[in-house]
Motif scaffolding. Structure first.
Motif, short mmCIF file in Angstrom:
data_model
loop_
_atom_site.label_atom_id
_atom_site.label_comp_id
_atom_site.label_asym_id
_atom_site.label_seq_id
_atom_site.Cartn_x
_atom_site.Cartn_y
_atom_site.Cartn_z
N LYS A 152 -22.57 33.36 1.13
CA LYS A 152 -23.93 33.36 1.75
C LYS A 152 -23.79 34.10 2.98
CE LYS A 152 -24.68 28.58 0.32
NZ LYS A 152 -24.59 27.00 0.80
N ALA A 153 -22.72 34.17 3.70
CA ALA A 153 -22.88 34.95 5.05
C ALA A 153 -22.77 36.51 4.88
CB ALA A 153 -21.66 34.61 5.90
N VAL A 154 -22.13 37.11 3.78
CA VAL A 154 -21.89 38.43 3.63
C VAL A 154 -22.92 39.04 2.42
CG1 VAL A 154 -20.40 40.29 3.20
CG2 VAL A 154 -19.59 38.10 4.49
N VAL A 155 -22.91 38.53 1.40
CA VAL A 155 -23.29 39.33 0.15
C VAL A 155 -24.81 38.96 0.33
CG1 VAL A 155 -23.22 39.48 -2.25
CG2 VAL A 155 -21.18 39.15 -1.15
N ARG A 156 -25.38 37.67 0.40
CA ARG A 156 -26.87 37.39 0.04
C ARG A 156 -27.54 37.90 1.07
NH1 ARG A 156 -28.92 31.84 1.65
NH2 ARG A 156 -27.25 31.02 0.33
N GLY A 184 -24.46 25.05 -8.31
CA GLY A 184 -23.95 23.74 -7.91
C GLY A 184 -22.59 23.60 -7.00
N ALA A 185 -21.74 24.23 -7.77
CA ALA A 185 -20.35 24.23 -7.26
C ALA A 185 -20.32 24.91 -6.01
CB ALA A 185 -19.51 24.98 -8.36
N VAL A 186 -21.00 26.12 -5.92
CA VAL A 186 -21.14 26.94 -4.89
C VAL A 186 -21.98 26.70 -3.49
CG1 VAL A 186 -21.25 29.35 -4.06
CG2 VAL A 186 -20.11 28.87 -6.42
N LYS A 187 -22.88 25.83 -4.12
CA LYS A 187 -24.13 25.33 -3.38
C LYS A 187 -24.98 26.70 -2.86
CE LYS A 187 -22.51 21.15 -2.73
NZ LYS A 187 -23.29 19.99 -3.62
N GLU A 188 -25.30 27.26 -3.96
CA GLU A 188 -26.12 28.49 -3.89
C GLU A 188 -27.47 28.14 -4.59
OE1 GLU A 188 -27.03 31.93 -2.65
OE2 GLU A 188 -25.17 31.12 -2.38
N VAL A 189 -28.50 28.93 -4.11
CA VAL A 189 -29.86 28.82 -4.67
C VAL A 189 -30.23 30.26 -4.90
CG1 VAL A 189 -32.36 28.28 -4.07
CG2 VAL A 189 -30.49 27.03 -2.93
N GLU A 190 -31.10 30.38 -6.14
CA GLU A 190 -31.57 31.62 -6.65
C GLU A 190 -32.02 32.70 -5.56
OE1 GLU A 190 -34.17 31.16 -9.82
OE2 GLU A 190 -32.92 30.16 -10.93
N ARG A 221 -38.26 20.04 -2.05
CA ARG A 221 -36.98 19.38 -2.35
C ARG A 221 -36.09 20.02 -2.76
NH1 ARG A 221 -37.19 13.89 -0.99
NH2 ARG A 221 -39.55 13.14 -1.53
N GLN A 222 -34.80 19.87 -2.22
CA GLN A 222 -33.69 20.67 -2.57
C GLN A 222 -32.67 19.81 -3.71
OE1 GLN A 222 -31.41 21.81 0.96
NE2 GLN A 222 -32.56 23.77 1.16
N PHE A 223 -32.47 20.60 -4.51
CA PHE A 223 -31.44 19.83 -5.36
C PHE A 223 -30.02 20.36 -5.30
CE2 PHE A 223 -35.53 20.27 -7.54
CZ PHE A 223 -35.92 18.71 -7.82
N SER A 224 -29.01 19.48 -5.38
CA SER A 224 -27.63 19.67 -5.21
C SER A 224 -26.88 19.30 -6.86
CB SER A 224 -27.10 19.26 -4.01
OG SER A 224 -26.85 17.96 -4.33
N VAL A 225 -26.37 20.04 -7.23
CA VAL A 225 -25.75 19.84 -8.43
C VAL A 225 -24.18 19.33 -8.19
CG1 VAL A 225 -24.85 20.37 -10.57
CG2 VAL A 225 -26.78 21.37 -9.69
N SER A 226 -23.88 18.04 -8.81
CA SER A 226 -22.61 17.36 -8.54
C SER A 226 -21.53 18.02 -8.59
CB SER A 226 -22.67 15.86 -9.12
OG SER A 226 -22.70 16.11 -10.56
#
Length: 144
Positions: free
Chosen positions: A38-42, A89-95, A121-126
């Motif tokens: 999230k900090a470098v690539v996105r 969900g494992a990485v907590k990332e959105v498209e 609404r934000q969704f988070s996968v378990s």
């Protein structure tokens, strides 16, 4: 516009290669890898596309490129047949297309955009291993 999208994807891969020592290390937790991503690539992937009109095919290209990065980061291949939602969900990332849309709404000062943001609404996968997709609602995101 397609050249700009291809250039952004290439910049994302270049930044991914710079931090591949951390991202591809199996001893590093997946959540920490997600934070580095999230900090470098996105930011390199999304930069300057907030104001550009994108076609659906260009959005699909960006989403596919980022999913390739995330799959490699988590250590999953297409052959494993794990859904994208579990990996995100494992990485907590959105498209990336959702991030671009969110930044467009945040940039505009209209009352309509603030109305959309209050109902967003934000969704988070378990978890990644879960056979059933479990989604829990979080509080609405409001940007001021």
């Amino acid at each position: 516009m397609e050249k700009e999208v291809n250039f952004r994807i290439q910049c994302g891969w270049n930044n991914w290669r710079k931090v591949s020592g951390v991202i591809c290390d199996k001893r590093v937790p997946v959540r920490l890898k997600g934070k580095v991503h999230k900090a470098v690539v996105r930011p390199a992937l999304i930069y300057s596309l907030e104001v550009a009109p994108l076609k659906k095919s260009e959005e699909k290209k960006m989403n596919a490129a980022e999913m390739n990065m995330l799959r490699w980061m988590v250590g999953v291949t297409r052959r494993d047949r794990i859904r994208n939602e579990y990996i995100r969900g494992a990485v907590k990332e959105v498209e990336p297309s959702k991030r671009i849309q969110e930044s467009r709404l945040r940039c505009s000062e209209s009352p309509v955009s603030s109305l959309f943001l209050t109902f967003d609404r934000q969704f988070s996968v378990s978890s990644l291993q879960s056979p059933v997709l479990r989604v829990r609602f979080q509080s609405p995101v409001i940007y001021w």
